[in-house]
Each structure stands twice: as structure tokens, then as C-alpha cells.
Design a protein around this motif. Sequence first.
Motif, mmCIF file in Angstrom:
data_model
loop_
_atom_site.group_PDB
_atom_site.id
_atom_site.type_symbol
_atom_site.label_atom_id
_atom_site.label_comp_id
_atom_site.label_asym_id
_atom_site.label_seq_id
_atom_site.Cartn_x
_atom_site.Cartn_y
_atom_site.Cartn_z
ATOM 1 N N ALA A 74 -7.178 47.086 33.033
ATOM 2 C CA ALA A 74 -7.357 49.722 32.925
ATOM 3 C C ALA A 74 -6.034 49.457 32.935
ATOM 4 O O ALA A 74 -4.748 49.208 32.860
ATOM 5 N N THR A 75 -6.398 51.033 33.444
ATOM 6 C CA THR A 75 -4.483 51.523 31.840
ATOM 7 C C THR A 75 -3.395 51.535 33.385
ATOM 8 O O THR A 75 -3.356 51.732 34.186
ATOM 9 N N GLY A 76 -2.388 51.105 32.737
ATOM 10 C CA GLY A 76 -1.081 51.187 33.483
ATOM 11 C C GLY A 76 -1.156 49.618 34.294
ATOM 12 O O GLY A 76 0.103 49.129 34.773
ATOM 13 N N SER A 77 -1.682 47.991 34.035
ATOM 14 C CA SER A 77 -2.039 47.173 34.253
ATOM 15 C C SER A 77 -0.682 46.591 34.020
ATOM 16 O O SER A 77 -0.359 45.533 34.078
ATOM 17 N N SER A 81 3.049 45.732 28.033
ATOM 18 C CA SER A 81 4.019 44.975 28.619
ATOM 19 C C SER A 81 4.340 43.452 28.154
ATOM 20 O O SER A 81 4.704 42.915 27.329
ATOM 21 N N VAL A 96 4.784 56.244 30.778
ATOM 22 C CA VAL A 96 4.841 55.897 31.545
ATOM 23 C C VAL A 96 3.697 57.474 31.831
ATOM 24 O O VAL A 96 2.829 57.292 33.242
ATOM 25 N N THR A 100 -1.969 54.901 27.948
ATOM 26 C CA THR A 100 -0.255 55.244 27.013
ATOM 27 C C THR A 100 -1.357 53.886 25.599
ATOM 28 O O THR A 100 -1.240 54.880 24.519
ATOM 29 N N THR A 101 -1.555 52.956 25.561
ATOM 30 C CA THR A 101 -2.781 52.785 24.267
ATOM 31 C C THR A 101 -3.811 53.206 23.508
ATOM 32 O O THR A 101 -4.417 53.476 24.897
ATOM 33 N N ASN A 210 -0.874 40.533 36.647
ATOM 34 C CA ASN A 210 0.649 40.962 36.492
ATOM 35 C C ASN A 210 1.357 42.241 37.058
ATOM 36 O O ASN A 210 0.656 42.244 38.567
ATOM 37 N N ASP A 213 5.590 40.122 40.260
ATOM 38 C CA ASP A 213 7.201 41.099 41.101
ATOM 39 C C ASP A 213 7.386 42.697 42.137
ATOM 40 O O ASP A 213 8.177 42.246 42.775
ATOM 41 N N ARG A 214 6.013 42.979 41.922
ATOM 42 C CA ARG A 214 6.432 44.767 43.173
ATOM 43 C C ARG A 214 5.207 43.735 44.041
ATOM 44 O O ARG A 214 5.776 44.346 45.251
ATOM 45 N N THR A 244 1.691 37.531 37.019
ATOM 46 C CA THR A 244 2.330 37.314 35.632
ATOM 47 C C THR A 244 3.960 38.843 36.156
ATOM 48 O O THR A 244 3.213 39.072 36.680
ATOM 49 N N ILE A 247 8.285 42.530 33.152
ATOM 50 C CA ILE A 247 9.371 42.417 32.793
ATOM 51 C C ILE A 247 10.282 40.951 33.057
ATOM 52 O O ILE A 247 11.704 41.349 32.737
HETATM 53 N N1 LIG Z 1 7.307 46.333 37.443
HETATM 54 C C1 LIG Z 1 7.117 45.914 36.716
HETATM 55 N N2 LIG Z 1 6.302 46.759 36.162
HETATM 56 C C2 LIG Z 1 5.680 47.232 34.850
HETATM 57 C C3 LIG Z 1 4.995 45.377 34.632
HETATM 58 N N3 LIG Z 1 4.187 44.890 33.470
HETATM 59 C C4 LIG Z 1 4.262 46.658 33.262
HETATM 60 N N4 LIG Z 1 4.918 47.958 34.146
HETATM 61 C C5 LIG Z 1 5.348 48.852 34.420
HETATM 62 O O1 LIG Z 1 3.569 48.889 34.264
HETATM 63 C C6 LIG Z 1 3.841 50.722 33.469
HETATM 64 C C7 LIG Z 1 2.693 50.338 32.833
HETATM 65 O O2 LIG Z 1 2.695 49.705 31.633
HETATM 66 P P1 LIG Z 1 1.869 49.302 30.186
HETATM 67 O O3 LIG Z 1 2.454 48.097 29.870
HETATM 68 O O4 LIG Z 1 2.185 50.693 29.654
HETATM 69 O O5 LIG Z 1 0.215 49.338 30.228
HETATM 70 P P2 LIG Z 1 -0.804 48.990 29.311
HETATM 71 O O6 LIG Z 1 -1.774 48.472 30.188
HETATM 72 O O7 LIG Z 1 -0.300 48.835 28.509
HETATM 73 O O8 LIG Z 1 -1.374 50.697 30.173
HETATM 74 P P3 LIG Z 1 -2.186 51.692 28.674
HETATM 75 O O9 LIG Z 1 -2.115 51.219 27.824
HETATM 76 O O10 LIG Z 1 -2.227 52.858 29.307
HETATM 77 O O11 LIG Z 1 -4.090 50.999 29.367
HETATM 78 C C8 LIG Z 1 5.274 50.800 32.476
HETATM 79 O O12 LIG Z 1 6.052 51.319 33.076
HETATM 80 C C9 LIG Z 1 5.994 49.425 32.721
HETATM 81 O O13 LIG Z 1 6.984 49.134 32.463
HETATM 82 C C10 LIG Z 1 5.631 44.240 35.934
HETATM 83 O O14 LIG Z 1 5.333 43.034 35.346
HETATM 84 N N5 LIG Z 1 6.540 43.922 36.375
#
Ligand SMILES: Nc1nc2c(ncn2[C@@H]2O[C@H](COP(=O)(O)OP(=O)(O)OP(=O)(O)O)[C@@H](O)[C@H]2O)c(=O)[nH]1
Length: 562
Positions: A74-77, A81, A96, A100-101, A210, A213-214, A244, A247
Motif C-alpha cells: 500500500a502507499t506509504g508502507s 524507502s 510525504v 509517491t511512486t 516495515n 521502529d514505530r 524491517t 531507516i
Molecule cells: N519511521 C519509519 N519511517 C519510514 C520507514 N519506511 C518508510 N518510512 C517513511 O514512510 C513514508 C513513506 O515512505 P515511502 O518509501 O515513500 O513509501 P512507499 O511505500 O514507497 O509509498 P508510495 O510510493 O506512495 O507507494 C516516508 O516518509 C518514509 O520516510 C521506516 O521503516 N520507519
Amino acid sequence: MSNITGRIREAFRGDQRVDPDTLIARLDAVRRFLTAVDGLLPDAELVPAHTLVERAGTRLALSRDHTVVALAGATGSGKSSLFNALAQLELSPVGVRRPTTGVTHACVWGPLEGANRLLDWIGVLPRHRFVRESALDADDETALHGLILLDLPDFDSVQRSHRLEVDRLLGLVDQVVWVVDPQKYADRVIHDSYLREFHRHRDVTLVVLNQADRLPPSELPRVLDDLRRLLDSDGLTGVPLLATTAIDPAGMVGLRSALERTVAERQAALRRLAGDVDSVVAGLDELVGSARPAGGPDDATVAGLNRALAGAAGVPAVSEAVERAYRHRAGAATGWPLVRGWRRLRPDPLRRLHLPGPTREAADPEAESLVAATSVPDPTVAQRSALGLAVRAVADRAAAGLPAAWPTAVTSAARSRHDDLPDALDRAIAGTDLGLDRRPLWWRIVGGVQWLVTLAAVVGLGWLVLGYALRVLGLPALDNPMVGEVPLPTVLLLGGLLAGLLVAALTRPVVRWAAQRARARARQRLTVRVAEVGEEYVLAPVRIVLASYAQARDALRDAARR
Ligand SMILES: Nc1nc2c(ncn2[C@@H]2O[C@H](COP(=O)(O)OP(=O)(O)OP(=O)(O)O)[C@@H](O)[C@H]2O)c(=O)[nH]1
Ligand SMILES: [Mg+2]
């Protein structure tokens, strides 16, 4: 649950290696299956099998040294990163603003050349391809040589194009790493629409939680347990589940070594395709089943078909005409010579049907239709419908016990040449030797006797007329030899006439009996020819479908063998 599906399930147990030759043999079996059912089963049902054969052929031909792994979720997962963290470079923008992708990014470990054709096929644009090797020279990356990592767009996207792109790529990649986060790991979309669908690809599936850490460290095991329970109910029992943290490099160790193992094994592409074959076979299982059809309809049904064909072809009318024609011709050959001519004036019953006997059977199939048509009366409505029912019965009996998709194919095969049947039957009738060609010897003997006795009667008559004329003219009378008390000319005339009538009377029952035999013989020959037409125009097409069914069933059984 059917046998084939059962066997697949069983084969899934354990982390089996996929032998490339076995996989190729299974794909060949799917190909054989498709050839066997071509034109017989609805095309829509065969799309997954066609797609598999084409994709697998291309994937295996492209590169077996590369392993294509997709990060999906899903988005933001945190897919991008994780992608960047594994590549140790900022290759795919992390943001943010969601999603994004929007397009797939690829990172290749090792030289790009070999991977390029694979990425062309997968459809990653060259400007979104990166090479880990050239970006950073580091020996510690050799363990990942051969890896092509894809960062996919989000599958729960508000952007339809993202979802389509994800669905397309999930069909092509060798392994999928599902990325979930603590907030959304239980979302219905990911489980119902994706993870569950992947249950046949368990051995090329990996799930990461993923952003571990949160979560407070004490919470992590509980969340992992909960996720494991959900995965189990998705049918993904046994798939690796890792926590995982994108960061933190320490939070990436587990995922990294899992990927290293995958790359080292060089099995993911094969396992993925083996899983695809399993899915396709399971989908086709119901369509084919494991029935053992008979070689064709039973004798009684075939006899019914032949009866209906004989009726429609006019076999009874033609054989009756044969009997009448025999009597007609025998009468003309053996009858009393004085009335023979009168008999000849009456039309021959067979010629009236335009059946002069064995026809000029056309050697050239093109010319076949030119063989003169008979004038046998067209089948009646009742005969036509009896034939329709008999053909239907053949199809029903032949298809008995076959899975639902097949009776339709058998029925259309049985009817496929229905329109050609009338002409074929007509040709068969016209081409049958009805057995009336040769004039039997006894006809000639009896005919000769008839001529002799008639000649005697004529001589007797002439003699008498001559004697009468001499008497009228007052000339000396002839010497009339006597037979007993009766003069010879009278004996000749009356004896000849009586003998002729007697021979005719004695011959008549013999002719009747012989005519009946000729009718029976003709009927038998006609029935054989008509049955040949039934074989060629109705039964053979049905047998072809049954043979195709057997081939398809065997091919599918071979395709199920892991
Ligand atoms: N604390 C923390 N933040 C994370 C971690 N992984 C990603 N983030 C944050 O989560 C947000 C989304 O991360 P992305 O890597 O853009 O997520 P995505 O899955 O690629 O999202 P889309 O491209 O929209 O599908 C960013 O602000 C990252 O910095 C993690 O393991 N720990
Ligand atoms: Mg992203």
C-alpha cells in the motif's frame, strides 16, 4: 476436491526445488492441452493457459541468471524507502505526499546488459533503471549479483493507472516482497485482492512488516503474531514474515539475507512459473475432470442412427424398387415371348429413380458432387426429425460422463456435417451396386425355352394355315404326320402355347422368390453404404472430440505433475 488439485496441494508441502526440465515438460503439457482443446472449449476459459505458455516461454528464454523481485504494498508502507535502503542510494523518491511512486523503478545488481532485455519485457523504462555496481563499487554487494529489484507503485492507489501497472507486473516478476506497515497491515484490500490470490505462489512470497521502529518493542511480537494469523487465513501458511526498519541498516539485515538466499538459489523464476502452472491447472481441472469417455456411442445408439439414416436416404423405397425391377426385368427376360414386348413398354422401377445400378463413383472429390443425383424421394419431415434425434442421441451417449464444457463440443461435432448429409446419402445410394447388373443364366435358359416353344407354336400355326390355304385353293393337301390321334401341326401349336403358359406359370413363383432375395441383398448393401456415411459424417467427428478430450485430460495430468 479433484485429484489434480489435491496433487498440487500435496506438492506444495515443503520447500521443493523446481527442476527446469520438469517445468519445461509441464509447460509443454499445457501447450499440448491447448492444442487438444483448440476450437472445442470456450476461448475465454483458456486465456490464463495461453498467457502462461507465452509468458513462461519468454521468461525462460530471456535470462535464468537474474531474479526479478518486486516490492509491493500500500502507499506509504515504505517500498521506496526499502528499495533505496537496499540499494544504499536515493534512487526512488520517498515522499510525504501520497502516492509517491507512480512508475516502476528498477535496480540491477551486476552488469545491466543481461538484465536489459528482461526489463524491456517487464516494461520498466530505461530512465528508471539503475545499476548497483556502477553506482558504487563494493564487493559486499556480490551476494546480490543477479538481483533485479523493482519498486512498484501502490496497489491501493487512488490512481487507476498505478493499480493496473501493479497487476501487470505481479504477473511477470519472479518473487514478490509484500510490504505492510503497522497501521495498515490488516487492511482488507491487501489480503482479499492480493495476498489470497498469491496462495499458489507461497514459495516465491515474502512478507515484511516495515516501520517496525514505530512500534514499541513489546508490541512487535503481538503485531507479528496477528499478521501471521491473517496470512494463514489467506492461505499463505509458511511464507517468511520479517520485521524491517527502512531507516536503520540494522533493521534491513533479515530482508537482505533473505534476498541473498533467493538470488543464490536461482530458483525464484522457476518456482514462480511452477506456481503459475499450478494455478492454470487448477483452473482447468473442472473444465476437464478425469472422466474416461467410451470410445464412442454404444452399438444400440449407432444402430438407431443407421436406421434413421436409412429412412432419410430412402433405403426402404429403393430396395422395394429393386424387388419390382427384378420382377420387371425377369419378366421381360423369361416371360411369354408374345407379351414380352408389351412388358418392355412399362418403365423400369429402378430407372424411374434414376438408379441404373453402380455409378461412376467420382475419384476426384471435387467432382463428387457432380455424380448424378438420384430421384429417390426427399426425406419426409418425420424422417428428418428422426435423423435429428438420432444424431442428438449419438452426441448424448458419447458425451455421457464428460464435464459440463464438453457435451456442447460433442454435439456440435455430431452436427458439424449435418447439412452435407443429404447429398452424401444420395451419393451413397447412387453408388451402391444394387446387384441387378448381371442377367442370371437361368433367365436366359428359361427365355430360350420360351422362344423354342413359341417357335413350335408358330411353326404349327404356319403349317395349319398353309394346309388350310392349299385346301381352299384346291391344291394337293400336305402330308400331316400324326402324333397319336392328333395331327403334328396342331400338337405343335397347342403344345407350344400350353408349354409357354406352363413355363411362365412355373417361373413366376421362382421370380417372386428371387426378387425378394434381390431386395434383401440390395437393402443390406444400401444399409452398409449408409452406415459408412454415418461413420464419416457423424461418428468420426464425435470420435475426434472424444480423442481430443482424452488428450486434453492426459496433458493436464502431465501438467499437474511437479
Ligand atoms: N519511521 C519509519 N519511517 C519510514 C520507514 N519506511 C518508510 N518510512 C517513511 O514512510 C513514508 C513513506 O515512505 P515511502 O518509501 O515513500 O513509501 P512507499 O511505500 O514507497 O509509498 P508510495 O510510493 O506512495 O507507494 C516516508 O516518509 C518514509 O520516510 C521506516 O521503516 N520507519
Ligand atoms: Mg514509493
